[in-house]
Scaffold this active site. Structure first.
Site, PDB file in Angstrom:
ATOM      1  N   ARG A 143       6.299  -0.795   5.702  1.00 50.82           N
ATOM      2  CA  ARG A 143       5.849   0.489   5.402  1.00 50.82           C
ATOM      3  C   ARG A 143       4.778   0.772   6.293  1.00 50.82           C
ATOM      4  O   ARG A 143       5.088   1.537   7.293  1.00 50.82           O
ATOM      5  CB  ARG A 143       5.156   0.322   4.003  1.00 50.82           C
ATOM      6  CG  ARG A 143       4.740   1.570   3.244  1.00 50.82           C
ATOM      7  CD  ARG A 143       4.504   1.412   1.767  1.00 50.82           C
ATOM      8  NE  ARG A 143       3.274   0.583   1.392  1.00 50.82           N
ATOM      9  CZ  ARG A 143       3.088   0.477   0.186  1.00 50.82           C
ATOM     10  NH1 ARG A 143       3.613   0.948  -0.734  1.00 50.82           N
ATOM     11  NH2 ARG A 143       1.921  -0.221   0.017  1.00 50.82           N
ATOM     12  N   HIS A 172       0.369  -6.210   2.200  1.00 48.90           N
ATOM     13  CA  HIS A 172       0.928  -5.870   0.869  1.00 48.90           C
ATOM     14  C   HIS A 172       2.167  -6.710   0.753  1.00 48.90           C
ATOM     15  O   HIS A 172       2.998  -6.901   1.409  1.00 48.90           O
ATOM     16  CB  HIS A 172       1.102  -4.548   0.830  1.00 48.90           C
ATOM     17  CG  HIS A 172       1.329  -3.905  -0.625  1.00 48.90           C
ATOM     18  ND1 HIS A 172       0.415  -4.157  -1.661  1.00 48.90           N
ATOM     19  CD2 HIS A 172       2.128  -3.080  -0.982  1.00 48.90           C
ATOM     20  CE1 HIS A 172       0.708  -3.555  -2.547  1.00 48.90           C
ATOM     21  NE2 HIS A 172       2.042  -2.978  -2.572  1.00 48.90           N
ATOM     22  N   ARG A 228      -6.411  -7.164  -5.224  1.00 43.72           N
ATOM     23  CA  ARG A 228      -6.503  -5.789  -5.389  1.00 43.72           C
ATOM     24  C   ARG A 228      -5.587  -5.395  -6.484  1.00 43.72           C
ATOM     25  O   ARG A 228      -4.464  -4.735  -6.583  1.00 43.72           O
ATOM     26  CB  ARG A 228      -5.807  -5.126  -4.143  1.00 43.72           C
ATOM     27  CG  ARG A 228      -6.502  -5.421  -2.779  1.00 43.72           C
ATOM     28  CD  ARG A 228      -5.904  -4.492  -1.850  1.00 43.72           C
ATOM     29  NE  ARG A 228      -4.351  -4.490  -1.753  1.00 43.72           N
ATOM     30  CZ  ARG A 228      -3.820  -5.373  -0.828  1.00 43.72           C
ATOM     31  NH1 ARG A 228      -4.678  -6.113   0.047  1.00 43.72           N
ATOM     32  NH2 ARG A 228      -2.600  -5.351  -0.655  1.00 43.72           N
TER      33      ARG A 228
END
Ligand SMILES: *Cc1c(COP(=O)(O)O)cnc(C)c1O
Length: 380
Positions: A143, A172, A228
């Protein structure tokens, strides 16, 4: 009721409302903390997953959350303008023209390429103020971020930067919602390999963070220096495959009221497209909420609601502002409470089940509920 002379009648409150339980939000934060034992970056992007950006961020701040995360610089600015002082990381990719705004509002920047690093340095130098940055490493999401396998020069440039304070380094996870996916272990390995380059060049290690909700739920190796969590803060599991390893309470409920009652005759179809008709005379009530509020049209003849502690099916198509519910031979009255998400009596309707019925993920249900529905905050 009589109005006092000269005073306009009170503006009527919409009967459809979202209730946000701030005590449950605090409970979930405590549960996550107890589970991981490291600092938490509470993710409040997309209007805090539909729960209201500012009230949620303020409450997390009051609970001592170490950091907040948003997607876009505009969301970060909204937090600062509301007086939120907790450190905020903007997770999304940046444009060079935005950097001055980040610095002016004391927002931490995701630096995801050597080019963007140069843009941040240039803007910081021009302002005479250091930018606080987190490096984004791509370990398999494809991404944003620099590929872990070619991140050495990028990391060295960031470490050497005069105008950037390197606070964090992160990546991520693509498959953490599924506890059985082997992708996560691979991503952890790639990430730690990239981080080890910082050690090798003798620079102090910034905060390493990797875990979204799936990581928190399933993969202790991903917890590192900070986690997170987003959706789990709101008491919702990311995926039907996810395990309930952390005790969570749903933060959002969504309620409306019956606005109309009628008897529909056998064979007389209900709503647009005439897709459903009762097999015998039945009682049908109308609920004043629809896809114009973000209530999924995909729940047409598939969703359920709670009225008087009973579960009833949505019949026919969900309209923009209304839908119909078949209550069979039971009774319901105008103004009766209708629960669309939440519990009533012994019954409960969860976001997870709604999402499955609608053929979407729970995230889409939460963030889809829009500003046409007023939010009210309970607890705290
Ligand atoms: C949205 C987001 C999260 C939170 O994800 P959840 O699955 O809601 O926990 C964490 N990190 C990044 C980079 C994100 O974009």
């Amino acid at each position: 009721m009589r109005q006092s002379p000269g005073k306009p009648p009170a503006v009527s409150e919409r009967p459809t409302r979202i209730a946000v339980d701030l005590d449950h939000l605090a409970f979930n934060l405590r549960s996550i903390r107890a589970h991981v034992g490291v600092p938490v970056m509470g993710i409040v992007k997309a209007n805090a997953y539909g729960h209201g950006l500012v009230p949620v961020a303020r409450h997390l701040q009051a609970q001592g959350v170490e950091q907040l995360g948003v997607a876009f610089v505009e969301e970060g600015i909204a937090l600062r303008q509301a007086g939120v002082t907790t450190p905020v990381l903007v997770l999304g990719g940046i444009f060079g023209r935005q950097v001055a705004q980040f610095i002016a509002h004391d927002l931490e920047i995701t630096v995801s390429s050597p080019d963007k690093l140069r843009q941040v340095e240039a803007a910081a130098q021009a302002m005479g103020r250091k930018a606080v940055i987190h490096l984004k490493i791509d370990t398999g999401m494809e991404r944003i971020g620099v590929h872990s396998y070619s991140s050495k020069a990028f990391i060295e440039a960031a470490v050497a930067s005069q105008w950037c304070a390197l606070k964090g380094i992160y990546s991520h996870l693509a498959c953490s919602d599924d506890p059985h996916s082997s992708m996560t272990a691979q991503q952890v390995e790639r990430f730690l390999e990239a981080c080890s380059h910082i050690e090798r060049i003798g620079a102090p290690m910034p905060l390493r963070h990797l875990a979204n909700s799936g990581g928190v739920l399933h993969f202790p190796d991903t917890w590192l220096d900070m986690v997170r969590p987003g959706i789990m803060l709101y008491g919702v599991q990311p995926d039907p495959a996810s395990l309930r390893t952390v005790d969570l309470k749903p933060v959002m409920s969504l309620a409306s009221q019956v606005v109309y009652f009628k008897v529909v005759k056998e064979g007389h179809p209900v709503s647009y497209g005439a897709t459903w008709a009762p097999e015998r005379d039945t009682r049908v009530v109308t609920i004043p909420i629809g896809y114009g509020d973000g209530y999924p049209r995909a729940l047409s003849s598939r969703g359920e609601v709670l009225i008087r502690g009973h579960r009833y099916p949505i019949v026919g198509r969900v309209c923009m502002d209304q839908f119909m519910v078949d209550i069979g031979q039971d009774s319901a009255w105008n103004e009766d409470e209708v629960m669309l998400i939440g519990s009533q009596g012994d019954e409960a309707l969860t976001v997870e089940v709604l999402a499955q019925r609608a053929g979407v993920i729970p995230y889409e249900i939460l963030v889809g509920l829009n500003d046409r529905i007023p939010r009210e905050y309970r607890g705290a």
